[in-house]
Write an enzyme that holds these catalytic residues in place. Structure first.
Site, short mmCIF file in Angstrom:
data_model
loop_
_atom_site.label_atom_id
_atom_site.label_comp_id
_atom_site.label_asym_id
_atom_site.label_seq_id
_atom_site.Cartn_x
_atom_site.Cartn_y
_atom_site.Cartn_z
N SER A 165 -2.75 -4.16 -8.01
CA SER A 165 -1.90 -4.25 -6.82
C SER A 165 -2.07 -3.03 -5.91
CB SER A 165 -0.44 -4.42 -7.23
OG SER A 165 -0.04 -3.36 -8.06
N ASP A 166 -2.67 -1.96 -6.42
CA ASP A 166 -2.88 -0.76 -5.62
C ASP A 166 -4.26 -0.75 -4.94
OD1 ASP A 166 -0.38 0.64 -6.38
OD2 ASP A 166 -1.26 0.56 -8.37
N HIS A 181 -5.24 6.05 -10.37
CA HIS A 181 -3.78 6.11 -10.19
C HIS A 181 -3.12 5.89 -11.54
CE1 HIS A 181 0.25 5.51 -8.86
NE2 HIS A 181 0.25 4.21 -9.03
N HIS A 218 0.91 6.56 -13.83
CA HIS A 218 2.31 7.01 -13.80
C HIS A 218 2.50 8.00 -14.95
CE1 HIS A 218 4.21 3.79 -11.06
NE2 HIS A 218 2.91 3.66 -10.97
N HIS A 234 6.77 8.12 -6.41
CA HIS A 234 5.86 7.15 -7.00
C HIS A 234 5.06 7.79 -8.14
CE1 HIS A 234 3.04 3.52 -6.09
NE2 HIS A 234 2.94 3.89 -7.34
N TYR A 253 -19.68 28.87 -14.27
CA TYR A 253 -19.04 28.19 -15.40
C TYR A 253 -19.89 26.99 -15.79
CZ TYR A 253 -15.54 25.84 -18.24
OH TYR A 253 -14.87 25.24 -19.28
#
Lengths: 229, 229, 229, 229
Positions: free
Chosen positions: A74-75, A94, A96, A168, A226
């Protein structure tokens, strides 16, 4: 179509639960083939346990499905906006994840408190402004992407490879979908440590600019030293 | 008798320790067969390691054992009240999961701080009033259920699929016992993130109503577009 | 060359992710052969999953590579300074473990709140002063070591086997690389418990000196009676 | 000699790392044979990975070794005092588990905030007074036991099956060594939830007495109805 990219995006998605970044189905990773302008993304709301490389959905930069039997995440439109606006990135993630989402909910940007942060994010990790009621009721996912792009008007997306969408959660990106996943892992740990740092010393100040500069350049500057060459 | 439901309830119970929601034996899940009005529940105080699908106890809506050699969960009457009062639910879960129990002990409802919350719970997750001394000394477990029903007089139990019983812990429910388990997993993570959000910003405000509305409808409204059709 | 030491240092490095002390590649362990004055250290930026005992790099006390195909850890010069200045140590570990790094970022030394701490660290675990801009722009990693040595002018490195580099993270050491790893595990847990102790009681005071003394001597004094002889 | 008890004590000790209650070697469990007045305890400072049932040490109630090739736990005399003073217990466990140790370091007793606590501990979990300098410099481990016994002068050790030794850590006990381990698992989780409860609501009050009473009796009173008969 784009078999290698599908496999790469599939593996990147599977790294999200493996690194404790997702509860249930709360995450998605995508990767783009810049030649064709098509990107591959996880299908919406499918359990990670049942995911198959062939389930990956191919979309164009307007977010239309070009190949695949399932609905894309849905994103998807947020990913599309980021690919259109940040030409140097080729992967978006993405989640959560717990601490990054807590910072996003708090409405605060994450201050740079040390070298772990400076090694990957040049300066604070910005929390975007909230979307307006009109933006939410309109093309919500596309507007989420636009708010990120607006917030990065004065920033280099490769020097600050992620952000917090207010109320969000986090979005990260990178030169590949694998890089974008790494930035999600790093962002979660930076968010955790920043909260703990403030818990230990509520008057703590940011790390000095010259330390931030040094560490960023040690890993990403023209004379980076590095890692292996 | 109700073999499939017993297996389903057994599997749902086993998901509780697998998702780190229970210490020792502190949890129970049940599922109801609405046709017969009988529900199946975990036996009381049995180790998850030793649980067998055939150990599940069958009860009627008054909480009487209809089939089974073992005592049902000591919380059986609370489950029974919820099934009698919320006709649209077919599964109930109770745990003492760490963050949800901490909120229940704190006596506070969980404010809606972001879209993760709004995707599943429409508005704050309410903490019920404490039971009176009379309610505790009377039919305690039944009264626990009644206090929940009283607290949901103005709420849709499917839009707010769980609650915190004050000084005790969380109860969740859903259209199936598997849904009820998912809501317990989600509630625990929402409680953790809400506490962390307040730790990061003690003056944080709730997410705006229009964002909460949007996310709830994106997943549960008539035009939902999350997940596969 | 130094095959046994390479194997020992390899195993010590692998204990860091096994004990949840490192995210991605954020850690390195080294061990020294005091006879030859050469030390063995992890290569820079290599995934732990892909590490092989033969990848270990051999360096001299000026930090020059004596044997090995890969670049040594970017923190090699810090290790070298510690070996040169603390003749009684034979192992050094650096991580960005979550709680120790949070204390380092907070700029505070870790107060001795109990016997767990006193069993291993005699008194507070000191947080070093920040490096100056000149020290950072000069030979940064060597100067990091020098700031530690300066901070230990009045301390016995075996009685306080580790420190926090401000805005950076922990360094620990010991009589062997395995001891140094143990001290990293212990330091992380002490840092976590000290933060939790202050969360529970913001006015908490240090453990009394006579308790600290007793526990340190119980394990490390001439009449130590902890463990087997 | 006492083969079954050795095996039981061995298994109880192994449950401590399995339940994340110990770092390195920081814990010990013992069980007593009340007929002979002998107890079996873990050897001092031995890695759990290398522990064998036959390593268990047999001691008398003065703490003298009756059988065994290894030194018993350095806390043996504390166990002995508890067995002498609390005739109804047959198992003792000591750990430095993270949250319980943090409460012990904070110097506060753990308030009873909910039914999880009340199900196992009747009232607050008391933090003992600190030992005096004389008590520490004298027979330290025996005096640790005596301070616990002094603190329980007005308490039933089976109703409050554990305590916090100030600036040190938790001791729990029970009718068997397995019960004592369970109480250590429970105490750690209660300590974690109490800290989180106060983090969420700094003005939180104890659970009402009648709720505490009800839950304790539901599990332990003459008409207990939790678990199987």
């Amino acid at each position: 179509m784009l078999e290698n990219l599908k496999r790469e995006v599939y593996r990147a998605n599977m790294l999200l639960p493996a690194n404790n970044l997702v509860t249930l189905t709360w995450g998605n990773a995508s990767g783009i083939d810049r030649d064709s302008g098509l990107f591959v993304i996880k299908p919406s709301g499918v359990d990670y346990d049942e995911l198959d490389p062939l389930d990956m959905v191919v979309c164009d930069l307007s977010g239309n499905v070009v190949e695949g039997d399932m609905r894309p995440s849905s994103d998807t439109l947020t990913h599309a906006v980021l690919y259109r606006s940040f030409p140097d990135i080729s992967g978006v993630v993405h989640t959560h994840s717990s601490w990054a989402t807590s910072w996003a909910q708090s409405g605060r940007s994450v201050p740079v408190y040390g070298t772990t942060h400076a090694d990957y994010f040049y300066g604070d990790i910005p929390c975007m402004r909230g979307l307006t009621e009109e933006e939410i009721q309109g093309n919500y996912e596309e507007n989420t992407g636009k708010v990120i792009v607006e917030g990065f008007a004065d920033k280099d997306p490769l020097a600050v490879p992620g952000t917090l969408v207010r109320n969000h959660g986090p979005f990260t990106w990178g030169k590949s979908v694998n890089d974008a996943v790494h930035h999600s892992i790093i962002l979660e740990e930076l968010c955790r440590m920043a909260a703990q740092t403030e818990m230990i010393n509520k008057d703590v100040e940011r790390a000095p600019d010259y330390l931030v500069q040094k560490h960023y350049e040690r890993k990403h500057g023209p004379n980076a030293y590095y890692g292996q060459k």
